[in-house]
Design a protein around this motif. Structure first.
Motif, short mmCIF file in Angstrom:
data_model
loop_
_atom_site.label_atom_id
_atom_site.label_comp_id
_atom_site.label_asym_id
_atom_site.label_seq_id
_atom_site.Cartn_x
_atom_site.Cartn_y
_atom_site.Cartn_z
N GLY A 119 0.78 -1.23 0.00
CA GLY A 119 0.00 0.00 0.00
C GLY A 119 0.80 1.27 0.00
N THR A 120 2.07 1.22 -0.42
CA THR A 120 2.91 2.41 -0.45
C THR A 120 3.22 2.79 -1.90
OG1 THR A 120 4.97 1.12 -0.36
CG2 THR A 120 3.98 1.79 1.74
N ALA A 121 3.69 4.03 -2.05
CA ALA A 121 4.06 4.53 -3.38
C ALA A 121 5.40 5.23 -3.29
CB ALA A 121 3.00 5.51 -3.90
N PRO A 122 6.28 5.01 -4.26
CA PRO A 122 7.57 5.73 -4.26
C PRO A 122 7.35 7.24 -4.35
CG PRO A 122 7.58 3.92 -5.86
CD PRO A 122 6.16 4.09 -5.41
N GLU A 123 8.18 7.99 -3.66
CA GLU A 123 8.10 9.44 -3.69
C GLU A 123 9.47 10.01 -4.01
OE1 GLU A 123 6.47 10.93 -0.09
OE2 GLU A 123 4.60 9.78 -0.24
N SER A 124 9.48 11.06 -4.81
CA SER A 124 10.76 11.64 -5.23
C SER A 124 11.42 12.44 -4.10
CB SER A 124 10.55 12.56 -6.43
OG SER A 124 9.76 13.69 -6.09
N GLY A 185 7.10 8.40 -17.76
CA GLY A 185 8.02 9.31 -17.07
C GLY A 185 7.46 9.85 -15.77
N VAL A 186 6.13 9.97 -15.67
CA VAL A 186 5.51 10.46 -14.43
C VAL A 186 5.86 9.54 -13.27
CG1 VAL A 186 3.34 11.02 -13.28
CG2 VAL A 186 3.64 11.56 -15.72
N ALA A 187 5.68 8.22 -13.48
CA ALA A 187 5.96 7.25 -12.41
C ALA A 187 7.45 7.02 -12.24
CB ALA A 187 5.26 5.93 -12.72
N LEU A 188 8.19 6.95 -13.34
CA LEU A 188 9.62 6.63 -13.24
C LEU A 188 10.43 7.80 -12.68
CD1 LEU A 188 10.11 4.67 -16.59
CD2 LEU A 188 9.98 3.76 -14.27
N GLN A 189 9.98 9.02 -12.94
CA GLN A 189 10.67 10.17 -12.37
C GLN A 189 10.58 10.17 -10.85
OE1 GLN A 189 9.94 14.04 -14.27
NE2 GLN A 189 9.98 14.99 -12.24
N ARG A 190 9.40 9.75 -10.32
CA ARG A 190 9.27 9.66 -8.87
C ARG A 190 10.21 8.62 -8.29
NH1 ARG A 190 5.18 7.40 -7.19
NH2 ARG A 190 3.94 6.98 -9.04
N ARG A 191 10.60 7.64 -9.10
CA ARG A 191 11.52 6.59 -8.66
C ARG A 191 12.98 6.97 -8.87
NH1 ARG A 191 6.66 4.44 -9.78
NH2 ARG A 191 6.09 2.40 -8.93
N GLY A 236 -2.55 3.81 -16.62
CA GLY A 236 -2.02 2.62 -17.28
C GLY A 236 -0.51 2.64 -17.40
N ALA A 237 0.06 3.82 -17.67
CA ALA A 237 1.51 3.94 -17.79
C ALA A 237 2.19 3.66 -16.45
CB ALA A 237 1.88 5.33 -18.28
N THR A 238 1.53 3.98 -15.35
CA THR A 238 2.08 3.67 -14.03
C THR A 238 2.17 2.16 -13.84
OG1 THR A 238 1.17 5.73 -13.11
CG2 THR A 238 1.79 4.00 -11.55
N LEU A 239 1.13 1.45 -14.26
CA LEU A 239 1.15 -0.01 -14.19
C LEU A 239 2.25 -0.58 -15.08
CD1 LEU A 239 -2.70 -0.69 -14.36
CD2 LEU A 239 -1.24 -0.71 -12.32
N LEU A 244 7.97 -2.77 -16.01
CA LEU A 244 9.33 -2.56 -16.50
C LEU A 244 10.36 -2.66 -15.38
CD1 LEU A 244 8.75 0.44 -18.95
CD2 LEU A 244 9.34 -1.91 -19.59
N ARG A 245 9.97 -2.22 -14.20
CA ARG A 245 10.88 -2.24 -13.04
C ARG A 245 10.84 -3.56 -12.30
NH1 ARG A 245 14.42 1.64 -11.10
NH2 ARG A 245 13.37 1.68 -9.07
N GLY A 246 9.95 -4.47 -12.70
CA GLY A 246 9.85 -5.76 -12.02
C GLY A 246 9.24 -5.68 -10.65
N GLU A 247 8.37 -4.70 -10.42
CA GLU A 247 7.74 -4.53 -9.12
C GLU A 247 6.48 -5.37 -9.02
OE1 GLU A 247 7.07 -0.38 -8.54
OE2 GLU A 247 9.16 0.18 -8.94
N GLU A 248 6.26 -5.96 -7.85
CA GLU A 248 5.07 -6.80 -7.65
C GLU A 248 3.82 -5.94 -7.66
OE1 GLU A 248 3.29 -10.05 -4.42
OE2 GLU A 248 5.25 -9.10 -4.10
N THR A 249 2.78 -6.44 -8.30
CA THR A 249 1.53 -5.70 -8.43
C THR A 249 0.36 -6.60 -8.10
OG1 THR A 249 2.45 -4.26 -10.16
CG2 THR A 249 0.05 -4.42 -10.02
#
Length: 264
Positions: A119-124, A185-191, A236-239, A244-249
């Protein structure tokens, strides 16, 4: 080829996600509507004066007899208009994301929290002005790359037959790739993933990227469709970025109303 279906599946899942979260969808329409007005003016100008530009760019054909002169310049005008629409798709996304940066960041975080097992989200951890600067800088780099491809494809449009058939198809695949980069880029930039590394990730799964981006590029040719699909495209791009990052979903929507209100 399986990745083509997986990529398209993320596009559908993103639209379903925002359909279940009406407030995010409503706020997400505003940046697209503002950008649409600007782009409608530019496309209208191209439609009015595109033929004059082609005539100016092909003086060698002035003495051609009818009907060859009309056919030649007519085909080139059609190619110019088609490729300009494809370039507009890429820049439309970049401008819309920049205008709607705060909302799309929140939406992407909400998707991450919803599908993450913990239940967490990466933050920049960066201030908003810094995120806007990075987003604008990277978007400009992508637009320049897309413009170079557009020039190349326009030049290939002069090739008889292939220029009017294969080149527009290739243009949609190229546009789909860059469109996916902008959205993920929206999701990956936060990472903390830099542009060069983002491009490397996308190239490593090209068919996945094309499955997501190419249908979206085709849909975005219709201006009003682009506006209504943008929020779901970011979701959808976040999913896709998680894949692409191999994160569990997790496989289902667990976001409740309190999470939705927190995004606002």
């Amino acid at each position: 080829m399986r990745d083509l279906g997986v990529g398209f599946g993320y596009l559908i899942k993103g639209q379903r996600w925002v359909a279940r979260h009406g407030r995010q969808f409503g706020f997400g329409l505003m940046p697209g509507l503002i950008t649409l007005v600007l782009y409608a003016a530019a496309i209208t100008a191209l439609a009015l004066w595109g033929a004059d530009f082609v005539a100016w760019a092909t003086p060698f054909a002035d003495d051609w007899s009818s009907p060859w002169l009309g056919l030649f310049r007519g085909l080139l005008t059609a190619v110019l208009f088609a490729l300009s629409l494809l370039l507009a798709v890429v820049t439309f996304t970049a401008v819309t994301l920049l205008i709607g940066q705060p909302f799309y960041e929140s939406l992407s975080e909400a998707v991450d929290r919803d599908v993450s097992p913990d239940g967490t989200a990466p933050e920049s951890g960066l201030p908003l002005w810094r995120e806007l600067w990075i987003s604008g800088r990277d978007s400009l780099r992508i637009v320049i790359r897309a413009a170079l491809w557009g020039v190349l494809l326009f030049a290939l449009g002069f090739v008889p037959v292939a220029g009017q058939t294969a080149v527009p198809v290739l243009g949609f695949f190229v546009t789909g790739f860059f469109l996916t980069e902008e959205l993920t880029g929206v999701a990956l930039q936060r990472r903390g993933v830099e542009l060069r590394d983002r491009l490397a990730l996308l190239r490593s799964r090209r068919t996945l990227v094309w499955g997501f981006g190419t249908p979206l590029a085709l849909a975005f040719v219709v201006p009003f469709v682009a506006v209504f699909l943008m929020p779901g495209a970011v979701a959808g791009a976040t999913l896709l970025a998680r894949d692409l990052r191999g994160e569990e979903t997790t496989g289902h929507d667990t976001t409740d109303r309190r999470q939705e209100d927190a995004v606002q």
